[in-house]
Design a protein around this motif. Sequence first.
Motif, short mmCIF file in Angstrom:
data_model
loop_
_atom_site.label_atom_id
_atom_site.label_comp_id
_atom_site.label_asym_id
_atom_site.label_seq_id
_atom_site.Cartn_x
_atom_site.Cartn_y
_atom_site.Cartn_z
N THR A 15 0.83 -1.20 0.00
CA THR A 15 0.00 0.00 0.00
C THR A 15 0.87 1.26 0.00
O THR A 15 0.62 2.19 -0.77
CB THR A 15 -0.94 0.00 1.21
N LEU A 16 1.89 1.28 0.83
CA LEU A 16 2.79 2.44 0.88
C LEU A 16 3.55 2.62 -0.43
O LEU A 16 3.66 3.74 -0.95
CB LEU A 16 3.76 2.30 2.05
N VAL A 17 4.05 1.52 -0.97
CA VAL A 17 4.78 1.58 -2.24
C VAL A 17 3.86 2.03 -3.36
O VAL A 17 4.28 2.74 -4.29
CB VAL A 17 5.45 0.22 -2.53
N SER A 18 2.60 1.64 -3.29
CA SER A 18 1.62 2.05 -4.28
C SER A 18 1.49 3.57 -4.32
O SER A 18 1.51 4.18 -5.39
CB SER A 18 0.27 1.41 -3.97
N PHE A 19 1.36 4.17 -3.16
CA PHE A 19 1.24 5.63 -3.10
C PHE A 19 2.51 6.31 -3.60
O PHE A 19 2.45 7.27 -4.36
CB PHE A 19 0.92 6.09 -1.68
N LEU A 20 3.67 5.81 -3.18
CA LEU A 20 4.93 6.41 -3.61
C LEU A 20 5.14 6.25 -5.12
O LEU A 20 5.58 7.19 -5.79
CB LEU A 20 6.10 5.80 -2.84
N SER A 48 -6.26 3.17 -8.66
CA SER A 48 -6.05 2.01 -9.54
C SER A 48 -4.85 1.17 -9.14
O SER A 48 -4.78 0.00 -9.49
CB SER A 48 -5.91 2.46 -10.98
N SER A 49 -3.90 1.74 -8.42
CA SER A 49 -2.69 0.98 -8.09
C SER A 49 -2.67 0.38 -6.69
O SER A 49 -1.88 -0.52 -6.43
CB SER A 49 -1.46 1.86 -8.28
N LEU A 136 12.03 -3.20 -5.68
CA LEU A 136 11.06 -3.18 -4.58
C LEU A 136 10.97 -4.52 -3.87
O LEU A 136 10.90 -4.57 -2.63
CB LEU A 136 9.68 -2.78 -5.11
N ILE A 137 10.97 -5.61 -4.61
CA ILE A 137 10.86 -6.93 -4.00
C ILE A 137 12.13 -7.27 -3.22
O ILE A 137 12.07 -7.85 -2.15
CB ILE A 137 10.54 -8.00 -5.06
#
Length: 148
Positions: A15-20, A48-49, A136-137
């Motif tokens: 969720t945090l990575v989605s926003f960033l 959407s992300s 990211l992974i």
Amino acid sequence: MSKLVTVVFGFVFGTLVSFLTAFVFMLIGQVLAGGITSFQGESWLYISSIIPFAITFAVIGGYIHNKKAITKRKLWFISFVSAFFVSLVSGTVGAIFAEFIDRGGLETLNVDGTLIWGTVYSFALLPITVPFARFLIGMFSKLSMKFI
């Protein structure tokens, strides 16, 4: 720790990575279009992300829970699958749902074009999205192995 903790950590991380990621994507798009006009961006991009990123990292968290080490080849494969899934879902179904949530209907959206071009973009952008997903992974696996 339990597998549930790792899955929840993956969900929160996703969720945090989605926003960033949406924020950086929005900034790059604005710079390429001629200048930064807003730091908020379009809400459909964030909407959407969120779900694809959160689901992907929750699944990855469940996968790496009991792994001592993951080979580089396996990380690249996971990155490829994850990048394709996230870009495909966020560029097609996610964009359609986000448009529906944001605007209250689909009258202003070309649904067929969104499905076709979202799929084309998810394939075309793999050379960019796979290394980003690998980064990211890799960061997620190191954080989860260190703290959980």
